[in-house]
Design a protein around this motif. Sequence first.
Motif, PDB file in Angstrom:
ATOM      1  N   UNK A 154       0.807  -1.320   0.208  1.00  0.00           N
ATOM      2  CA  UNK A 154       0.002   0.007   0.078  1.00  0.00           C
ATOM      3  C   UNK A 154       0.926   1.236   0.032  1.00  0.00           C
ATOM      4  N   UNK A 155       1.973   1.183   0.800  1.00  0.00           N
ATOM      5  CA  UNK A 155       2.868   2.504   0.941  1.00  0.00           C
ATOM      6  C   UNK A 155       3.985   2.434   0.331  1.00  0.00           C
ATOM      7  N   UNK A 156       4.457   1.396  -0.186  1.00  0.00           N
ATOM      8  CA  UNK A 156       6.017   1.481  -0.987  1.00  0.00           C
ATOM      9  C   UNK A 156       5.693   2.385  -2.329  1.00  0.00           C
ATOM     10  N   UNK A 157       6.662   2.987  -2.714  1.00  0.00           N
ATOM     11  CA  UNK A 157       6.718   3.897  -3.759  1.00  0.00           C
ATOM     12  C   UNK A 157       7.813   3.444  -4.825  1.00  0.00           C
ATOM     13  N   UNK A 158       7.953   2.201  -4.829  1.00  0.00           N
ATOM     14  CA  UNK A 158       8.710   1.468  -6.119  1.00  0.00           C
ATOM     15  C   UNK A 158       7.885   1.323  -7.348  1.00  0.00           C
ATOM     16  N   UNK A 159       6.684   1.320  -7.094  1.00  0.00           N
ATOM     17  CA  UNK A 159       5.467   1.151  -8.095  1.00  0.00           C
ATOM     18  C   UNK A 159       4.257   1.750  -7.833  1.00  0.00           C
ATOM     19  N   UNK A 160       3.593   1.870  -8.828  1.00  0.00           N
ATOM     20  CA  UNK A 160       2.079   2.537  -8.649  1.00  0.00           C
ATOM     21  C   UNK A 160       1.074   1.635  -9.330  1.00  0.00           C
ATOM     22  N   UNK A 161       0.137   1.033  -8.582  1.00  0.00           N
ATOM     23  CA  UNK A 161      -0.454  -0.251  -8.886  1.00  0.00           C
ATOM     24  C   UNK A 161      -2.066   0.423  -8.666  1.00  0.00           C
ATOM     25  N   UNK A 162      -3.157  -0.167  -8.965  1.00  0.00           N
ATOM     26  CA  UNK A 162      -4.508   0.206  -8.568  1.00  0.00           C
ATOM     27  C   UNK A 162      -4.641   0.238  -7.037  1.00  0.00           C
ATOM     28  N   UNK A 163      -3.954  -0.686  -6.359  1.00  0.00           N
ATOM     29  CA  UNK A 163      -3.984  -0.879  -4.827  1.00  0.00           C
ATOM     30  C   UNK A 163      -3.307   0.145  -4.020  1.00  0.00           C
ATOM     31  N   UNK A 164      -2.356   0.719  -4.799  1.00  0.00           N
ATOM     32  CA  UNK A 164      -1.423   1.682  -4.141  1.00  0.00           C
ATOM     33  C   UNK A 164      -2.200   2.824  -3.311  1.00  0.00           C
ATOM     34  N   UNK A 166      -3.923   2.034  -0.661  1.00  0.00           N
ATOM     35  CA  UNK A 166      -5.136   1.671  -0.008  1.00  0.00           C
ATOM     36  C   UNK A 166      -5.001   0.203   0.457  1.00  0.00           C
ATOM     37  N   UNK A 167      -4.736   0.273   1.726  1.00  0.00           N
ATOM     38  CA  UNK A 167      -4.796  -1.341   2.503  1.00  0.00           C
ATOM     39  C   UNK A 167      -5.879  -2.140   2.228  1.00  0.00           C
ATOM     40  N   UNK A 168      -6.843  -1.576   1.955  1.00  0.00           N
ATOM     41  CA  UNK A 168      -8.127  -2.672   1.851  1.00  0.00           C
ATOM     42  C   UNK A 168      -7.983  -3.269   0.440  1.00  0.00           C
ATOM     43  N   UNK A 169      -7.610  -2.321  -0.413  1.00  0.00           N
ATOM     44  CA  UNK A 169      -7.386  -2.621  -1.850  1.00  0.00           C
ATOM     45  C   UNK A 169      -6.494  -3.912  -1.892  1.00  0.00           C
ATOM     46  N   UNK A 170      -5.435  -3.457  -1.208  1.00  0.00           N
ATOM     47  CA  UNK A 170      -4.308  -4.658  -1.133  1.00  0.00           C
ATOM     48  C   UNK A 170      -4.573  -5.956  -0.502  1.00  0.00           C
ATOM     49  N   UNK A 171      -5.605  -5.792   0.519  1.00  0.00           N
ATOM     50  CA  UNK A 171      -5.943  -7.112   1.130  1.00  0.00           C
ATOM     51  C   UNK A 171      -6.829  -7.653   0.050  1.00  0.00           C
ATOM     52  N   UNK A 172      -7.620  -7.229  -0.625  1.00  0.00           N
ATOM     53  CA  UNK A 172      -8.480  -7.864  -1.762  1.00  0.00           C
ATOM     54  C   UNK A 172      -7.693  -8.648  -2.766  1.00  0.00           C
ATOM     55  N   UNK A 173      -6.545  -7.943  -3.309  1.00  0.00           N
ATOM     56  CA  UNK A 173      -5.640  -8.463  -4.249  1.00  0.00           C
ATOM     57  C   UNK A 173      -4.921  -9.673  -3.485  1.00  0.00           C
ATOM     58  N   UNK A 174      -4.565  -9.387  -2.446  1.00  0.00           N
ATOM     59  CA  UNK A 174      -3.882 -10.621  -1.710  1.00  0.00           C
ATOM     60  C   UNK A 174      -4.821 -12.026  -1.817  1.00  0.00           C
ATOM     61  N   UNK A 175      -6.041 -11.626  -1.305  1.00  0.00           N
ATOM     62  CA  UNK A 175      -7.177 -12.647  -1.067  1.00  0.00           C
ATOM     63  C   UNK A 175      -7.522 -13.496  -2.457  1.00  0.00           C
ATOM     64  N   UNK A 176      -7.441 -12.674  -3.475  1.00  0.00           N
ATOM     65  CA  UNK A 176      -7.719 -13.363  -4.834  1.00  0.00           C
ATOM     66  C   UNK A 176      -6.703 -14.109  -5.270  1.00  0.00           C
ATOM     67  N   UNK A 177      -5.749 -13.966  -4.659  1.00  0.00           N
ATOM     68  CA  UNK A 177      -4.218 -14.927  -5.103  1.00  0.00           C
ATOM     69  C   UNK A 177      -4.141 -15.935  -3.952  1.00  0.00           C
ATOM     70  N   UNK A 178      -4.930 -16.154  -2.933  1.00  0.00           N
ATOM     71  CA  UNK A 178      -4.790 -16.875  -1.839  1.00  0.00           C
ATOM     72  C   UNK A 178      -3.462 -16.657  -0.994  1.00  0.00           C
ATOM     73  N   UNK A 270       5.032   5.538   5.635  1.00  0.00           N
ATOM     74  CA  UNK A 270       3.875   5.230   5.740  1.00  0.00           C
ATOM     75  C   UNK A 270       2.778   6.523   5.025  1.00  0.00           C
ATOM     76  N   UNK A 271       3.187   7.702   5.681  1.00  0.00           N
ATOM     77  CA  UNK A 271       2.328   8.872   5.426  1.00  0.00           C
ATOM     78  C   UNK A 271       2.703   9.382   3.959  1.00  0.00           C
ATOM     79  N   UNK A 272       4.179   9.509   3.771  1.00  0.00           N
ATOM     80  CA  UNK A 272       4.683   9.766   2.514  1.00  0.00           C
ATOM     81  C   UNK A 272       3.863   9.140   1.312  1.00  0.00           C
ATOM     82  N   UNK A 273       3.995   7.502   1.492  1.00  0.00           N
ATOM     83  CA  UNK A 273       3.471   6.657   0.597  1.00  0.00           C
ATOM     84  C   UNK A 273       1.903   6.895   0.340  1.00  0.00           C
ATOM     85  N   UNK A 274       1.334   6.875   1.112  1.00  0.00           N
ATOM     86  CA  UNK A 274      -0.276   7.276   1.176  1.00  0.00           C
ATOM     87  C   UNK A 274      -0.347   8.558   0.519  1.00  0.00           C
ATOM     88  N   UNK A 275       0.122   9.430   0.578  1.00  0.00           N
ATOM     89  CA  UNK A 275      -0.024  10.775   0.292  1.00  0.00           C
ATOM     90  C   UNK A 275       0.394  10.866  -1.389  1.00  0.00           C
TER      91      UNK A 275
END
Length: 382
Positions: A154-164, A166-178, A270-275
Amino acid sequence: MSTADRPTESASAASDVAAVCRDAEFVRLVATADGDALAATGVLARALAAADRPFQASVVAPTATAERATEADATVTLGRADAAADAAIPTGPEPVSEVAFRAAEELGSADAVLALAGATVADATPSATLADAAGVERRPGVATPTPDLTEGLAYGTRLHAPFSGDPESVRTALAECNLMLAAEDADGMDEDDRRRLASMVALRTVGTDDASRRAAECVEDALRPHDGGPFGTVEGYGDVLDAVARVRPGTGVALALGHDAREAALDAWRTHGERAHRALANATTGRYDGLFVARGAGDGDAEPPVATAARLCRDFRSPEPVALFVTDGEAAAASVADRQLGATMDAAVESAGGRAAGTGRRARASFETDTATFIEAFREAL
């Protein structure tokens, strides 16, 4: 890159810095506010400490002057080339932290892991020699500074994806991959899980409609990280250094010097990445010939980290070679290749009013006019 392949200017800068540090009784180290320069400062500071030489270390914003009253009898600047400095390692064809590493070697003590961490967030590519000196190896997976994958993605800035961002979106993506069982403890993942994680991250990063062609190349910087360092992966370490240099420089200096600043640094990361991710995801964009503009807005008292947003835009969203991220009174630009962006930004603020600083591939500005006027000034200068 072998010793023979090192750029002559970088080799000379390393020797000049080592000579100044060796001869001075009290050295002042001044870094520009990015992870590469901060790591370079830490590498030199640790070498000076090992030699029982007093020093002072600080981080200053790119558009701010490094001049100040000091009792030091020598000043070394990192990531910037101030006229008043006794020696400098400016941004160039090699990471600043790698050049500082060679200077520290001449002084008798050099931290290769810290130097490599800084080099991973530079626009220049670190050499295989530096990675060998660090004694770290690559492994499958994704670079994060914490074993909590929800936070790391969610907070790393080495990439930018649809879940970046947003921790909830990350959880959804991880769940979809078991992979939810591994979400809070990536250290316990086996190699197959790490490969599945990397594949998921790569596919979601490049698979969106607004992903740039460069996204497939740039996401590689977040995959197969070097295993080691105080944050689990060297690339994750670099991501934290870059964040704290930009938003909490005092914590950044403490971290680079090796003090116990881990939790404070992760809070800043965390703050920097989220913003940064939120600013880019919510930006209004416009495309011009050779330039992609993203216009963001502050969130209450929290202004977006424009330099990080511009870099992410360049690497993952911009269809043009130059990306400009602009918010009220602040702007940053990033280009794929050397476009003399520092000079371009200087010309823009000369027309619009303000202060600017930059290199061939990145530039920052604070300006006094409205956003539309500044964008037009930058376009005319580019």
